[in-house]
Write a protein that holds these residues in place. Structure first.
Motif, PDB file in Angstrom:
ATOM      1  N   GLY A 110       0.783  -1.225   0.000  1.00 51.33           N
ATOM      2  CA  GLY A 110       0.000   0.000   0.000  1.00 51.33           C
ATOM      3  C   GLY A 110       0.813   1.272   0.000  1.00 51.33           C
ATOM      4  O   GLY A 110       0.309   2.337  -0.349  1.00 51.33           O
ATOM      5  N   SER A 111       2.086   1.188   0.388  1.00 48.00           N
ATOM      6  CA  SER A 111       2.951   2.366   0.431  1.00 48.00           C
ATOM      7  C   SER A 111       4.397   1.926   0.263  1.00 48.00           C
ATOM      8  O   SER A 111       4.726   0.741   0.408  1.00 48.00           O
ATOM      9  CB  SER A 111       2.799   3.105   1.766  1.00 48.00           C
ATOM     10  OG  SER A 111       3.302   2.298   2.837  1.00 48.00           O
ATOM     11  N   GLU A 112       5.274   2.895  -0.025  1.00 46.40           N
ATOM     12  CA  GLU A 112       6.707   2.584  -0.174  1.00 46.40           C
ATOM     13  C   GLU A 112       7.276   2.047   1.128  1.00 46.40           C
ATOM     14  O   GLU A 112       8.110   1.130   1.124  1.00 46.40           O
ATOM     15  CB  GLU A 112       7.461   3.831  -0.622  1.00 46.40           C
ATOM     16  CG  GLU A 112       8.936   3.597  -0.937  1.00 46.40           C
ATOM     17  CD  GLU A 112       9.165   2.635  -2.096  1.00 46.40           C
ATOM     18  OE1 GLU A 112      10.178   1.895  -2.056  1.00 46.40           O
ATOM     19  OE2 GLU A 112       8.338   2.611  -3.031  1.00 46.40           O
ATOM     20  N   GLU A 113       6.832   2.582   2.252  1.00 50.85           N
ATOM     21  CA  GLU A 113       7.330   2.119   3.553  1.00 50.85           C
ATOM     22  C   GLU A 113       6.948   0.660   3.796  1.00 50.85           C
ATOM     23  O   GLU A 113       7.780  -0.146   4.248  1.00 50.85           O
ATOM     24  CB  GLU A 113       6.774   2.999   4.673  1.00 50.85           C
ATOM     25  CG  GLU A 113       7.284   4.433   4.679  1.00 50.85           C
ATOM     26  CD  GLU A 113       6.677   5.300   3.578  1.00 50.85           C
ATOM     27  OE1 GLU A 113       7.263   6.345   3.254  1.00 50.85           O
ATOM     28  OE2 GLU A 113       5.603   4.914   3.025  1.00 50.85           O
ATOM     29  N   ARG A 114       5.704   0.314   3.469  1.00 54.73           N
ATOM     30  CA  ARG A 114       5.270  -1.069   3.660  1.00 54.73           C
ATOM     31  C   ARG A 114       5.961  -1.998   2.670  1.00 54.73           C
ATOM     32  O   ARG A 114       6.251  -3.161   2.989  1.00 54.73           O
ATOM     33  CB  ARG A 114       3.753  -1.169   3.510  1.00 54.73           C
ATOM     34  CG  ARG A 114       2.997  -0.501   4.650  1.00 54.73           C
ATOM     35  CD  ARG A 114       1.507  -0.737   4.559  1.00 54.73           C
ATOM     36  NE  ARG A 114       1.178  -2.148   4.698  1.00 54.73           N
ATOM     37  CZ  ARG A 114      -0.067  -2.623   4.656  1.00 54.73           C
ATOM     38  NH1 ARG A 114      -1.076  -1.794   4.470  1.00 54.73           N
ATOM     39  NH2 ARG A 114      -0.293  -3.912   4.789  1.00 54.73           N
ATOM     40  N   LEU A 115       6.246  -1.496   1.483  1.00 57.55           N
ATOM     41  CA  LEU A 115       6.979  -2.301   0.505  1.00 57.55           C
ATOM     42  C   LEU A 115       8.362  -2.653   1.032  1.00 57.55           C
ATOM     43  O   LEU A 115       8.793  -3.810   0.984  1.00 57.55           O
ATOM     44  CB  LEU A 115       7.084  -1.556  -0.826  1.00 57.55           C
ATOM     45  CG  LEU A 115       7.906  -2.251  -1.908  1.00 57.55           C
ATOM     46  CD1 LEU A 115       7.241  -3.547  -2.362  1.00 57.55           C
ATOM     47  CD2 LEU A 115       8.119  -1.328  -3.108  1.00 57.55           C
ATOM     48  N   GLN A 116       9.081  -1.655   1.547  1.00 59.39           N
ATOM     49  CA  GLN A 116      10.425  -1.903   2.054  1.00 59.39           C
ATOM     50  C   GLN A 116      10.402  -2.850   3.249  1.00 59.39           C
ATOM     51  O   GLN A 116      11.283  -3.714   3.391  1.00 59.39           O
ATOM     52  CB  GLN A 116      11.103  -0.579   2.431  1.00 59.39           C
ATOM     53  CG  GLN A 116      11.372   0.341   1.239  1.00 59.39           C
ATOM     54  CD  GLN A 116      12.165  -0.336   0.140  1.00 59.39           C
ATOM     55  OE1 GLN A 116      13.127  -1.069   0.402  1.00 59.39           O
ATOM     56  NE2 GLN A 116      11.784  -0.089  -1.115  1.00 59.39           N
ATOM     57  N   ALA A 117       9.389  -2.720   4.095  1.00 58.53           N
ATOM     58  CA  ALA A 117       9.262  -3.633   5.225  1.00 58.53           C
ATOM     59  C   ALA A 117       9.001  -5.060   4.748  1.00 58.53           C
ATOM     60  O   ALA A 117       9.552  -6.026   5.300  1.00 58.53           O
ATOM     61  CB  ALA A 117       8.143  -3.163   6.149  1.00 58.53           C
ATOM     62  N   SER A 118       8.187  -5.185   3.726  1.00 54.20           N
ATOM     63  CA  SER A 118       7.893  -6.506   3.168  1.00 54.20           C
ATOM     64  C   SER A 118       9.147  -7.137   2.565  1.00 54.20           C
ATOM     65  O   SER A 118       9.409  -8.331   2.750  1.00 54.20           O
ATOM     66  CB  SER A 118       6.800  -6.407   2.107  1.00 54.20           C
ATOM     67  OG  SER A 118       5.590  -5.948   2.667  1.00 54.20           O
TER      68      SER A 118
END
Length: 322
Positions: A110-118
């Motif tokens: 849903g967001s760049e931050e969540r992408l990096q966490a994933s």
């Protein structure tokens, strides 16, 4: 139902799907059959695996964030690592390809931050580092798959990928339902509206605006090419001088044989390639001949390149942004 009807349903309605209260009745009228025949055929095709869903194909990074990722995995560990990667709902495509980088998957969030966490969580679960190759510029990402040999492409235009615009909570609820596919129901948009607490007209209007804005690339039947006989599928990557990559990308994107074409970053020294395209075919020799012809006609014979044929498909589903 006959094969001609089924073929038309698969081939003609991958895009330009009717956005109206009773879309399957509209499809039936166009095809000259009963509405229940359309609904029954789509359900059958889904059970057979020939289609994954009917619905929206969201443009990469227009809603949320996404990246292509690759890993080098020892062959004896590939099945286990692929299974670990598949457990993440953010992973929507996962393939083994012929290369040192042998596991390739797409991650959305849903967001760049969540992408990096994933991505960090995937590395931890898999036990191997990954190469992240986010989309930089698209030349052709329609994701439709013509089955009649008549792609009918228009002139390609490069589109640099800007950061995704934020969406509100109502839109996020709509995305969360659309990413599962359209219910095979006589009034599917009314059913979606009821689920998210909106009106049918609001749902249809928002989908229409997303199509106009390019956030949805197309809306319609999403086919699965392997089940339809296209089993020789190659990702062709080139190292193109930065000042030429736009021109070459647009030229390749207009080729009928090229189903996807886009620019991604080099990651030196591990990955020198910046131009990617996909070519699908029924036979490997046919695809190899097409690649050689494209490279010759576009003056790419001296450009470093690699061809990564798909081997095992571990996962293929729609992107999950919400």
């Amino acid at each position: 139902m006959n094969n001609t009807f089924e073929f038309r349903l698969l081939n003609e309605f991958q895009r330009d799907f009717p956005l109206c209260p009773a879309p399957f009745a509209e499809l039936a009228a166009r095809l000259g059959v009963a509405e229940k025949a359309v609904l029954g055929a789509l359900e059958k095709l889904r059970r057979e695996g020939k289609i994954s869903r009917v619905g929206a194909v969201f443009a990469p990074k227009r809603i949320g964030a996404s990246t292509l990722a690759a890993m080098v995995v020892p062959p004896e560990r590939l099945e286990a690592v692929a299974a670990a990667v598949n457990r993440f709902p953010e992973v929507n495509h996962n393939y083994e390809r012929e290369h040192r980088y042998n596991l390739w998957f797409v991650v959305t969030a849903g967001s760049e931050e969540r992408l990096q966490a994933s991505l960090a969580a995937i590395v931890q679960a898999a036990g191997y580092p990954l190469l992240a190759l986010p989309l930089l510029e698209e030349f052709h990402i329609d994701l439709g798959f013509p089955l009649d040999g008549q792609p009918g492409k228009q002139v390609a235009a490069a589109h640099r990928v800007a950061p995704a615009a934020p969406i509100d909570e109502a839109e996020r609820r709509l995305v969360s339902v659309l990413q599962e596919g359209l219910p095979l129901f006589i009034r599917p948009f009314a059913l979606i509206a009821e689920r998210i607490g909106a009106s049918e007209s609001e749902v249809l209007g928002r989908i229409g605006r997303w199509l106009e804005e390019g956030a949805i690339k197309r809306f319609g039947v999403v086919v699965r090419h392997r089940e339809l006989g296209y089993r020789a599928n190659a990702m062709v990557v080139h190292d193109i001088a930065d000042e030429r990559v736009g021109d070459v990308g647009r030229a390749l994107a207009e080729e009928p044989a090229v189903t996807l074409c886009y620019r991604r970053p080099r990651v030196l020294t591990e990955w020198p390639y910046n131009l990617f395209c996909m070519i699908h075919g029924r036979e490997r020799a046919e695809v190899e001949a097409t690649i050689a012809d494209l490279r010759r006609r576009h003056g790419l014979e001296d450009c470093p390149h690699d061809v990564l044929f798909s081997l095992t498909r571990y996962k293929q589903q729609g992107a999950h942004y919400a």
